[in-house]
Motif scaffolding. Structure first.
Motif, PDB file in Angstrom:
ATOM      1  N   ARG A 100       0.913  -1.183   0.207  1.00  0.00           N
ATOM      2  CA  ARG A 100       0.015  -0.087  -0.066  1.00  0.00           C
ATOM      3  C   ARG A 100       0.862   1.216  -0.092  1.00  0.00           C
ATOM      4  O   ARG A 100       0.572   2.137  -0.788  1.00  0.00           O
ATOM      5  CB  ARG A 100      -1.047   0.017   1.223  1.00  0.00           C
ATOM      6  N   ARG A 101       2.143   1.140   0.720  1.00  0.00           N
ATOM      7  CA  ARG A 101       2.783   2.269   0.673  1.00  0.00           C
ATOM      8  C   ARG A 101       3.555   2.586  -0.339  1.00  0.00           C
ATOM      9  O   ARG A 101       3.597   3.835  -0.887  1.00  0.00           O
ATOM     10  CB  ARG A 101       4.057   2.243   1.895  1.00  0.00           C
ATOM     11  N   ALA A 102       3.723   1.741  -1.333  1.00  0.00           N
ATOM     12  CA  ALA A 102       4.364   1.745  -2.708  1.00  0.00           C
ATOM     13  C   ALA A 102       3.411   2.430  -3.631  1.00  0.00           C
ATOM     14  O   ALA A 102       3.859   3.282  -4.484  1.00  0.00           O
ATOM     15  CB  ALA A 102       4.841   0.172  -3.056  1.00  0.00           C
ATOM     16  N   TYR A 103       2.126   2.006  -3.459  1.00  0.00           N
ATOM     17  CA  TYR A 103       1.073   2.775  -4.317  1.00  0.00           C
ATOM     18  C   TYR A 103       0.797   3.927  -3.958  1.00  0.00           C
ATOM     19  O   TYR A 103       0.543   4.833  -4.893  1.00  0.00           O
ATOM     20  CB  TYR A 103      -0.110   1.654  -4.353  1.00  0.00           C
ATOM     21  N   GLY A 104       1.147   4.242  -2.687  1.00  0.00           N
ATOM     22  CA  GLY A 104       0.926   5.546  -2.201  1.00  0.00           C
ATOM     23  C   GLY A 104       1.997   6.523  -2.619  1.00  0.00           C
ATOM     24  O   GLY A 104       1.798   7.616  -3.214  1.00  0.00           O
ATOM     25  N   ARG A 105       3.224   5.994  -2.674  1.00  0.00           N
ATOM     26  CA  ARG A 105       4.243   6.729  -3.478  1.00  0.00           C
ATOM     27  C   ARG A 105       3.962   7.201  -4.967  1.00  0.00           C
ATOM     28  O   ARG A 105       4.262   8.118  -5.412  1.00  0.00           O
ATOM     29  CB  ARG A 105       5.670   6.067  -3.200  1.00  0.00           C
ATOM     30  N   ALA A 106       3.470   5.965  -5.430  1.00  0.00           N
ATOM     31  CA  ALA A 106       3.314   6.295  -6.986  1.00  0.00           C
ATOM     32  C   ALA A 106       2.324   7.330  -7.105  1.00  0.00           C
ATOM     33  O   ALA A 106       2.223   8.131  -7.950  1.00  0.00           O
ATOM     34  CB  ALA A 106       3.039   4.794  -7.588  1.00  0.00           C
ATOM     35  N   GLY A 107       1.215   7.155  -6.245  1.00  0.00           N
ATOM     36  CA  GLY A 107      -0.010   8.238  -6.453  1.00  0.00           C
ATOM     37  C   GLY A 107       0.650   9.660  -6.324  1.00  0.00           C
ATOM     38  O   GLY A 107       0.320  10.516  -7.091  1.00  0.00           O
TER      39      GLY A 107
END
Length: 411
Positions: A100-107
């Motif tokens: 989830r943190r990886a997707y947050g950074r991508a966002g």
């Protein structure tokens, strides 16, 4: 508990990456949190300055495919099944929280770059409700897509129905699919389910010709694609704009050529989440109603329990049930009471394991003074729970809160 084995389809998809050198494989794995790849976004996300060259090399090797024709900046996509497999592998390797943190950074990167839809998708995958709500208040004019991705392309328009019965229309007229052999029909359905994504021929061969050796499967794919081109664009088998080829991959190109009910349903689900996130209940209700209209049956029922679509079929069924339950819960408190009751019943037909929907339906009947209907609903709810083994005959449903976990009775 050991991790569940990867689905065979994912294993086949990941085999496309086996010949990549470690730096290229690391680039692909690190960027799989992006739905679309471009050099600027990849550089920012991965902390590098050579993504343009890397993406060009990956395109040369057939790992990624370019999106659009002549569009700037250059944008690429991973084949859908490869993207799904890498995303699942990432979560298994680093765990759900880090995922989830990886997707947050991508966002965050995508939002800075002005990629509204892609950022919304990334923040949704990250479970970041605050970011989704913030984006909902700043939706760009138009449809939020990057320039050039919604351009109408010359050629016939296809409309596909995958939910319930399988139907194809070309420029509004039904296409007779009866001449297609079953395997050719399956190729069309597989590409339709992954519309606008290039699927490597070896993936098609492995998924749809599992009993054959690779060369036989490849020949089957080639024959199937040729038959489909002749059917969908007669007289243009080698210049097909509907079934283009890039390297060793094929796609059913609906972007600019048409749409499918699955694509429309997913768009309405996104719209409903966005509207609900910003408090636009009327907008959410409109989207939920569209989901109810579009969901006319389970995905590609004629394929039975084919492994390549079971997970997607379940996803769509449960998503439709969520939308119907949300619609019903809202409408039973309005003048559209009857529609709300019907929506709750439909949600339970799709997924009977919804305590909230059962409770709301029973309480609505009681509030109307229809005690016999309320008793019937509670009895059906009780039977569902008894069949699951989470309730015994001595419990009165009105006296317990089944939203809290319960210990199954000892038998």
């Amino acid at each position: 508990m050991p991790p569940a084995p990867a689905p065979p389809g994912h294993l086949v998809a990941l085999s496309v990456l086996e010949d990549l050198e470690p730096p290229l494989r690391e680039f692909v794995s690190g960027s799989c949190v992006l739905s679309v790849l471009d050099a600027r976004t990849c550089d920012a996300l991965l902390g590098r300055d050579d993504s343009s060259d890397v993406l060009a090399e990956l395109e040369r090797r057939g790992v990624v495919v370019r999106e659009g024709i002549g569009a700037e900046p250059l944008r690429y996509r991973l084949p859908t099944l490869v993207h799904e497999a890498l995303s699942a592998q990432l979560e298994q390797r680093i765990g759900p929280a880090e995922g989830r943190r990886a997707y947050g950074r991508a966002g965050e990167v995508l939002e800075r770059n002005g990629e509204w839809w892609a950022a919304l998708l990334a923040f949704s995958r990250a479970g970041d409700a605050e970011a989704v709500t913030r984006l909902g208040r700043t939706r760009p004019a138009g449809n939020g897509r990057s320039a050039g991705t919604a351009t109408r392309i010359a050629g016939p328009t296809l409309t596909l129905r995958l939910l319930g019965t399988f139907e194809v229309a070309r420029d509004g007229a039904p296409v007779d699919l009866s001449p297609l052999r079953p395997r050719v029909r399956s190729v069309l359905q597989y590409l339709a389910l992954h519309a606008d994504a290039y699927v490597h021929r070896d993936v098609l061969a492995a998924v749809l010709w599992p009993e054959s050796d690779l060369e036989t499967g490849r020949r089957g794919v080639q024959v199937a694609v040729s038959a489909l081109r002749s059917l969908l664009q007669p007289g243009q088998p080698r210049q097909s704009t509907l079934l283009p080829r890039r390297g060793d991959a094929y796609a059913l190109a609906l972007g600019g050529h048409g749409s499918s009910d699955v694509m429309q349903l997913d768009a309405q689900l996104v719209q409903a989440r966005r509207a609900r996130g910003i408090g636009d209940i009327a907008g959410a209700v409109r989207a939920w109603r569209e989901v109810a209209r579009l969901y006319r049956g389970e995905l590609l029922l004629e394929q039975g329990n084919a492994e390549w679509l079971v997970a997607e079929r379940d996803r769509l069924r449960l998503a439709a049930a969520d939308a119907l339950e949300s619609l019903g819960r809202h409408l039973v408190g309005t003048q559209s009471l009857g529609e709300g009751i019907d929506a709750l019943r439909s949600a339970l037909d799709l997924d009977p394991f919804r305590d909230g929907a059962w409770r709301t339906l029973a309480e609505t009947h009681e509030a109307r003074g229809d005690l016999s209907a309320a008793a019937a609903v509670r009895q059906r709810h009780r039977q569902v729970l008894l069949d699951l083994g989470v309730l015994d005959d001595s419990v009165d449903l009105r006296e317990v809160d089944l939203r809290e976990p319960r210990t199954p009775p000892v038998r």
